[in-house]
Design an enzyme around this catalytic site. Structure first.
Site, PDB file in Angstrom:
ATOM      1  N   PRO A   2       0.826  -1.204   0.000  1.00 18.06           N
ATOM      2  CA  PRO A   2       0.000   0.000   0.000  1.00 18.06           C
ATOM      3  C   PRO A   2       0.863   1.259   0.000  1.00 18.06           C
ATOM      4  CG  PRO A   2      -0.751  -1.566   1.661  1.00 18.06           C
ATOM      5  CD  PRO A   2       0.554  -2.073   1.151  1.00 18.06           C
ATOM      6  N   GLU A   3       0.363   2.307  -0.658  1.00 16.31           N
ATOM      7  CA  GLU A   3       1.085   3.572  -0.703  1.00 16.31           C
ATOM      8  C   GLU A   3       0.433   4.557   0.255  1.00 16.31           C
ATOM      9  OE1 GLU A   3       1.976   4.614  -4.821  1.00 16.31           O
ATOM     10  OE2 GLU A   3       2.081   2.484  -5.338  1.00 16.31           O
ATOM     11  N   LYS A  53       4.653   5.184   4.895  1.00 19.56           N
ATOM     12  CA  LYS A  53       3.997   3.884   5.027  1.00 19.56           C
ATOM     13  C   LYS A  53       4.042   3.348   6.454  1.00 19.56           C
ATOM     14  CE  LYS A  53       5.169   3.112   0.223  1.00 19.56           C
ATOM     15  NZ  LYS A  53       5.856   2.271  -0.773  1.00 19.56           N
ATOM     16  N   GLN A  70       4.775  -3.213   6.075  1.00 22.77           N
ATOM     17  CA  GLN A  70       5.604  -3.861   5.060  1.00 22.77           C
ATOM     18  C   GLN A  70       4.700  -4.560   4.040  1.00 22.77           C
ATOM     19  OE1 GLN A  70       8.027  -5.839   8.063  1.00 22.77           O
ATOM     20  NE2 GLN A  70       9.720  -4.445   7.615  1.00 22.77           N
ATOM     21  N   ARG A 125      14.681   9.020   8.987  1.00 23.57           N
ATOM     22  CA  ARG A 125      15.120   8.848   7.606  1.00 23.57           C
ATOM     23  C   ARG A 125      14.090   9.329   6.586  1.00 23.57           C
ATOM     24  NH1 ARG A 125      16.204   3.885   8.284  1.00 23.57           N
ATOM     25  NH2 ARG A 125      14.472   2.892   7.200  1.00 23.57           N
ATOM     26  N   ASN A 169       4.776   2.931  -6.256  1.00 23.41           N
ATOM     27  CA  ASN A 169       4.893   2.682  -7.690  1.00 23.41           C
ATOM     28  C   ASN A 169       3.743   3.258  -8.504  1.00 23.41           C
ATOM     29  OD1 ASN A 169       6.396   1.651  -9.870  1.00 23.41           O
ATOM     30  ND2 ASN A 169       4.979  -0.068 -10.034  1.00 23.41           N
ATOM     31  N   ARG A 253      10.869  -2.274 -10.546  1.00 27.15           N
ATOM     32  CA  ARG A 253       9.408  -2.246 -10.399  1.00 27.15           C
ATOM     33  C   ARG A 253       8.755  -2.065 -11.768  1.00 27.15           C
ATOM     34  NH1 ARG A 253       7.930  -0.533  -5.310  1.00 27.15           N
ATOM     35  NH2 ARG A 253       5.854  -1.296  -5.839  1.00 27.15           N
TER      36      ARG A 253
END
Length: 263
Positions: A2-3, A53, A70, A125, A169, A253
């Site tokens: 999932p985005e 995410k 994840q 990060r 993606n 991808r």
């Protein structure tokens, strides 16, 4: 995976179910989290935040549950007392009088103090979240032109959560189609108009997807309701130029694009 828009909608569902309600039962599968069960009874969820995410469930005693789904993790909302029939492994249960939220299959789960929240490696990060309403196209443009990112090809950059959190993606594919660029372009090579268009699309398309996906009207464009223009549409005609949409692989991808108008 999932985005950002899907993670944010999941967070909305969790908030709607239990936000502000006293927790009547708490259960964690991992031994290192067991000591927090009693600390959370009687507390309530103040809000559920997304950082790309990752999902942050904030409690009234200032603890925060960090979880990253994840590939396999999934949250479910059920009526309290209901036990879903599933082969997934339960990791977290947060129960209120009427609703319970359950996290299955995820392995990246931690409890954080306010201090740990500011120093967590993943949270340190990740870049700004595309769904953060305070993030502006001007800030995005600054990041695009920064020494860290200006020489990166968009094929990889738009998947890098350190650049902007929440992209993935399908968003990469749709954003680059919208602005007529390819995955091989770099920010340093764009003119002012292209940079401006890209900076806006990097925010507008994820936000439109969050607001409207799942309410899709196939006759609407990006300016109204979200639908895919090129993602999973290889072999079809591009609605902008009439060219044939192609599929290739970029940064390991699947990548969909129109050679007729993306160059």
């Amino acid at each position: 995976m999932p985005e950002g828009p899907e993670i944010r909608r999941a967070a909305d569902n969790l908030e709607a179910a239990i936000k502000g309600k006293p927790l009547t039962d708490v259960w964690f599968a991992f031994p290192q989290l067991k000591s927090y069960q009693s600390q959370l009874i009687g507390q309530h969820v103040t809000h559920v935040e997304t950082r790309g995410k990752a999902l942050l469930t904030h409690f009234s005693n200032e603890l925060t549950l960090y979880s990253h789904n994840q590939l396999y993790g999934v949250w479910r909302v059920v009526d309290t007392g209901e036990e879903p029939q599933t082969t997934r492994v339960l990791r977290v249960k947060l129960q209120t009088a009427d609703k319970t939220i359950l996290l299955y299959s995820a392995s990246d789960i931690e409890m954080l103090t306010p201090e740990q929240l500011t120093t967590h490696p993943f949270l340190q990060r990740v870049g700004p979240d595309v769904l953060d309403p305070n993030l502006t196209p001007e800030v995005v443009k600054e990041r695009l032109l920064s020494p860290r990112f200006r020489n990166r090809q968009f094929a990889g950059l738009l998947l890098d959560q350190a650049f902007l959190a929440g992209l993935g993606n399908y968003l990469r594919v749709e954003i680059l189609w919208q602005v007529g660029l390819t995955g091989n372009h770099k920010a340093k090579d764009l003119n002012a108009a292209q940079l401006d268009a890209l900076a806006h699309a990097l925010l507008d398309i994820p936000r439109l997807s969050y607001a409207t996906r799942g309410q899709v009207d196939e006759n609407k464009h990006h300016g109204a309701l979200f639908r895919f223009k090129v993602f999973h549409r290889d072999g079809e005609l591009c609605e902008r130029c009439g060219g044939i949409i192609e599929k290739t692989t970029l940064s390991s991808r699947p990548f969909y694009w129109c050679p007729g108008c993306q160059h």
